[in-house]
Design a protein around this motif. Structure first.
Motif, PDB file in Angstrom:
ATOM      1  N   MET A   1      36.110  45.261  28.569  1.00 27.33           N
ATOM      2  CA  MET A   1      37.158  45.004  29.544  1.00 27.33           C
ATOM      3  C   MET A   1      37.426  43.499  29.574  1.00 27.33           C
ATOM      4  O   MET A   1      36.497  42.701  29.661  1.00 27.33           O
ATOM      5  N   ASP A   2      38.689  43.139  29.510  1.00 23.45           N
ATOM      6  CA  ASP A   2      39.021  41.720  29.572  1.00 23.45           C
ATOM      7  C   ASP A   2      39.003  41.235  31.025  1.00 23.45           C
ATOM      8  O   ASP A   2      38.889  42.033  31.961  1.00 23.45           O
ATOM      9  N   GLY A   3      39.100  39.919  31.193  1.00 27.99           N
ATOM     10  CA  GLY A   3      39.024  39.332  32.531  1.00 27.99           C
ATOM     11  C   GLY A   3      40.115  39.797  33.463  1.00 27.99           C
ATOM     12  O   GLY A   3      39.880  40.024  34.649  1.00 27.99           O
ATOM     13  N   VAL A   4      41.332  39.947  32.941  1.00 28.98           N
ATOM     14  CA  VAL A   4      42.440  40.389  33.784  1.00 28.98           C
ATOM     15  C   VAL A   4      42.157  41.790  34.323  1.00 28.98           C
ATOM     16  O   VAL A   4      42.264  42.039  35.526  1.00 28.98           O
ATOM     17  N   ALA A   5      41.767  42.705  33.451  1.00 29.09           N
ATOM     18  CA  ALA A   5      41.470  44.079  33.875  1.00 29.09           C
ATOM     19  C   ALA A   5      40.294  44.105  34.851  1.00 29.09           C
ATOM     20  O   ALA A   5      40.286  44.902  35.797  1.00 29.09           O
ATOM     21  N   TYR A   6      39.317  43.239  34.631  1.00 30.49           N
ATOM     22  CA  TYR A   6      38.167  43.173  35.539  1.00 30.49           C
ATOM     23  C   TYR A   6      38.619  42.817  36.956  1.00 30.49           C
ATOM     24  O   TYR A   6      38.236  43.480  37.926  1.00 30.49           O
ATOM     25  N   PHE A   7      39.446  41.784  37.079  1.00 28.22           N
ATOM     26  CA  PHE A   7      39.874  41.365  38.420  1.00 28.22           C
ATOM     27  C   PHE A   7      40.841  42.375  39.038  1.00 28.22           C
ATOM     28  O   PHE A   7      40.855  42.542  40.263  1.00 28.22           O
ATOM     29  N   GLN A   8      41.604  43.083  38.227  1.00 36.05           N
ATOM     30  CA  GLN A   8      42.441  44.149  38.756  1.00 36.05           C
ATOM     31  C   GLN A   8      41.563  45.265  39.339  1.00 36.05           C
ATOM     32  O   GLN A   8      41.844  45.790  40.414  1.00 36.05           O
ATOM     33  N   TRP A  58      42.394  31.573  50.460  1.00 37.12           N
ATOM     34  CA  TRP A  58      42.288  31.578  48.999  1.00 37.12           C
ATOM     35  C   TRP A  58      43.545  32.107  48.330  1.00 37.12           C
ATOM     36  O   TRP A  58      44.025  31.522  47.359  1.00 37.12           O
ATOM     37  N   LEU A  59      44.098  33.199  48.821  1.00 37.93           N
ATOM     38  CA  LEU A  59      45.298  33.733  48.188  1.00 37.93           C
ATOM     39  C   LEU A  59      46.466  32.765  48.369  1.00 37.93           C
ATOM     40  O   LEU A  59      47.253  32.569  47.433  1.00 37.93           O
ATOM     41  N   GLY A  60      46.556  32.142  49.509  1.00 32.81           N
ATOM     42  CA  GLY A  60      47.592  31.130  49.724  1.00 32.81           C
ATOM     43  C   GLY A  60      47.498  29.998  48.714  1.00 32.81           C
ATOM     44  O   GLY A  60      48.505  29.539  48.162  1.00 32.81           O
ATOM     45  N   ARG A  61      46.299  29.560  48.452  1.00 33.88           N
ATOM     46  CA  ARG A  61      46.093  28.515  47.437  1.00 33.88           C
ATOM     47  C   ARG A  61      46.510  29.010  46.059  1.00 33.88           C
ATOM     48  O   ARG A  61      47.151  28.289  45.290  1.00 33.88           O
ATOM     49  N   LEU A  62      46.136  30.231  45.742  1.00 33.60           N
ATOM     50  CA  LEU A  62      46.426  30.776  44.410  1.00 33.60           C
ATOM     51  C   LEU A  62      47.923  30.956  44.170  1.00 33.60           C
ATOM     52  O   LEU A  62      48.386  30.767  43.043  1.00 33.60           O
ATOM     53  N   VAL A  63      48.667  31.310  45.198  1.00 37.98           N
ATOM     54  CA  VAL A  63      50.105  31.534  45.021  1.00 37.98           C
ATOM     55  C   VAL A  63      50.925  30.287  45.343  1.00 37.98           C
ATOM     56  O   VAL A  63      52.148  30.313  45.268  1.00 37.98           O
ATOM     57  N   GLY A  64      50.249  29.198  45.697  1.00 37.27           N
ATOM     58  CA  GLY A  64      50.947  27.938  45.926  1.00 37.27           C
ATOM     59  C   GLY A  64      51.534  27.777  47.315  1.00 37.27           C
ATOM     60  O   GLY A  64      52.407  26.932  47.533  1.00 37.27           O
ATOM     61  N   VAL A  65      51.061  28.582  48.261  1.00 35.48           N
ATOM     62  CA  VAL A  65      51.506  28.473  49.652  1.00 35.48           C
ATOM     63  C   VAL A  65      50.262  28.401  50.533  1.00 35.48           C
ATOM     64  O   VAL A  65      49.912  29.353  51.232  1.00 35.48           O
ATOM     65  N   PHE A  96      48.709  40.542  43.521  1.00 36.35           N
ATOM     66  CA  PHE A  96      48.375  39.306  42.810  1.00 36.35           C
ATOM     67  C   PHE A  96      47.592  39.621  41.533  1.00 36.35           C
ATOM     68  O   PHE A  96      47.908  39.116  40.458  1.00 36.35           O
ATOM     69  N   ALA A  97      46.573  40.462  41.651  1.00 40.67           N
ATOM     70  CA  ALA A  97      45.753  40.807  40.484  1.00 40.67           C
ATOM     71  C   ALA A  97      46.579  41.512  39.419  1.00 40.67           C
ATOM     72  O   ALA A  97      46.397  41.260  38.222  1.00 40.67           O
ATOM     73  N   ASP A  98      47.492  42.371  39.841  1.00 39.32           N
ATOM     74  CA  ASP A  98      48.321  43.091  38.881  1.00 39.32           C
ATOM     75  C   ASP A  98      49.278  42.172  38.127  1.00 39.32           C
ATOM     76  O   ASP A  98      49.744  42.516  37.039  1.00 39.32           O
ATOM     77  N   GLN A  99      49.556  41.016  38.695  1.00 36.93           N
ATOM     78  CA  GLN A  99      50.453  40.056  38.037  1.00 36.93           C
ATOM     79  C   GLN A  99      49.702  39.020  37.213  1.00 36.93           C
ATOM     80  O   GLN A  99      50.322  38.167  36.585  1.00 36.93           O
ATOM     81  N   ASP A 101      47.695  37.228  34.231  1.00 39.42           N
ATOM     82  CA  ASP A 101      47.670  37.285  32.778  1.00 39.42           C
ATOM     83  C   ASP A 101      46.564  36.353  32.306  1.00 39.42           C
ATOM     84  O   ASP A 101      46.005  35.571  33.092  1.00 39.42           O
ATOM     85  N   ALA A 102      46.229  36.440  31.032  1.00 39.81           N
ATOM     86  CA  ALA A 102      45.104  35.668  30.495  1.00 39.81           C
ATOM     87  C   ALA A 102      45.326  34.168  30.653  1.00 39.81           C
ATOM     88  O   ALA A 102      44.388  33.421  30.940  1.00 39.81           O
ATOM     89  N   GLN A 103      46.557  33.719  30.502  1.00 41.96           N
ATOM     90  CA  GLN A 103      46.848  32.288  30.617  1.00 41.96           C
ATOM     91  C   GLN A 103      46.595  31.787  32.036  1.00 41.96           C
ATOM     92  O   GLN A 103      45.963  30.754  32.239  1.00 41.96           O
ATOM     93  N   THR A 104      47.072  32.532  33.017  1.00 48.00           N
ATOM     94  CA  THR A 104      46.838  32.144  34.417  1.00 48.00           C
ATOM     95  C   THR A 104      45.346  32.152  34.723  1.00 48.00           C
ATOM     96  O   THR A 104      44.823  31.218  35.333  1.00 48.00           O
ATOM     97  N   LEU A 105      44.673  33.207  34.289  1.00 45.79           N
ATOM     98  CA  LEU A 105      43.250  33.345  34.563  1.00 45.79           C
ATOM     99  C   LEU A 105      42.437  32.215  33.936  1.00 45.79           C
ATOM    100  O   LEU A 105      41.435  31.782  34.499  1.00 45.79           O
ATOM    101  N   SER A 106      42.884  31.694  32.801  1.00 46.96           N
ATOM    102  CA  SER A 106      42.130  30.625  32.130  1.00 46.96           C
ATOM    103  C   SER A 106      42.481  29.238  32.668  1.00 46.96           C
ATOM    104  O   SER A 106      41.882  28.247  32.265  1.00 46.96           O
ATOM    105  N   GLY A 107      43.420  29.182  33.610  1.00 47.28           N
ATOM    106  CA  GLY A 107      43.823  27.894  34.175  1.00 47.28           C
ATOM    107  C   GLY A 107      42.916  27.444  35.307  1.00 47.28           C
ATOM    108  O   GLY A 107      41.925  28.090  35.651  1.00 47.28           O
ATOM    109  N   ASP A 108      43.275  26.315  35.878  1.00 42.35           N
ATOM    110  CA  ASP A 108      42.538  25.736  36.999  1.00 42.35           C
ATOM    111  C   ASP A 108      43.360  25.816  38.274  1.00 42.35           C
ATOM    112  O   ASP A 108      44.591  25.870  38.236  1.00 42.35           O
ATOM    113  N   LEU A 109      42.658  25.775  39.384  1.00 45.46           N
ATOM    114  CA  LEU A 109      43.287  25.703  40.699  1.00 45.46           C
ATOM    115  C   LEU A 109      42.817  24.419  41.369  1.00 45.46           C
ATOM    116  O   LEU A 109      41.611  24.210  41.536  1.00 45.46           O
ATOM    117  N   SER A 110      43.755  23.576  41.750  1.00 42.52           N
ATOM    118  CA  SER A 110      43.441  22.383  42.530  1.00 42.52           C
ATOM    119  C   SER A 110      43.846  22.659  43.969  1.00 42.52           C
ATOM    120  O   SER A 110      44.929  23.190  44.227  1.00 42.52           O
TER     121      SER A 110
END
Length: 166
Positions: A1-8, A58-65, A96-99, A101-110
């Motif tokens: 299972m990839d990371g995206v599917a795991y978090f979904q 946390w979700l607010g941070r992740l979605v930029g609000v 959020f989890a359903d949206q 992708d691998a690129q987002t998951l491999s990024g950073d959150l400031s």
């Protein structure tokens, strides 16, 4: 299972486990939900609210609000209103989890911490923390619920998996 599917999967498990906790709480009187208990957030209702506050932060941070809410804020002192808000938040986490992708998951959150300075963390660590944090506090809730007279809960991930496969 990839990371995206795991978090979904974890988003769905999280909602499922929260549903079982909410069902157990629904069988208790409001005074029992707010009774003082030996826990970090000293009642069932206060612990429930803390988990919801943390999820919103946390979700607010992740979605930029990002939101600014103290970690011990009581968003809802009425259980029925709390339950509706918890279920809505779980639905947002699933969306959020359903949206993801691998690129987002491999990024950073400031982000700016509520208690300290600015941080940058890998997105996958932040997501893992969200689900781990809920599991941590659901364990505390489980203990408080049993102490309050509720039946023990079977909310381990394997039970979710078996039921979902059912």
């Amino acid at each position: 299972m990839d990371g995206v599917a795991y978090f979904q999967r974890m988003a769905r498990y999280n909602s499922w486990a929260n549903g079982h906790v909410l069902d157990a709480c629904a069988g208790l009187e409001p005074r029992i939900l707010d009774a003082k208990r030996a826990a970090f957030f000293p009642s069932i209702l206060k612990t429930l609210n803390h988990i919801l506050v943390a999820d919103r932060l946390w979700l607010g941070r992740l979605v930029g609000v990002p939101e600014k809410i103290a970690l011990d804020t009581i968003l809802f002192d009425d259980f029925t209103k709390f339950r509706a808000a918890r279920e809505a938040q779980d639905a947002k986490v699933i969306v959020f989890a359903d949206q993801l992708d691998a690129q987002t998951l491999s990024g950073d959150l400031s982000y700016q911490s509520m208690l300290a300075g600015a941080y940058t963390l890998p997105q996958e660590i932040v997501l893992a923390h969200i689900f781990n944090h809920q599991t941590h506090h659901r364990g505390q809730l489980h203990s408080m619920l049993v102490e309050a007279g509720a039946a023990p809960l079977s909310i381990d991930l394997v039970y979710y998996y078996l039921e979902a496969q059912g």
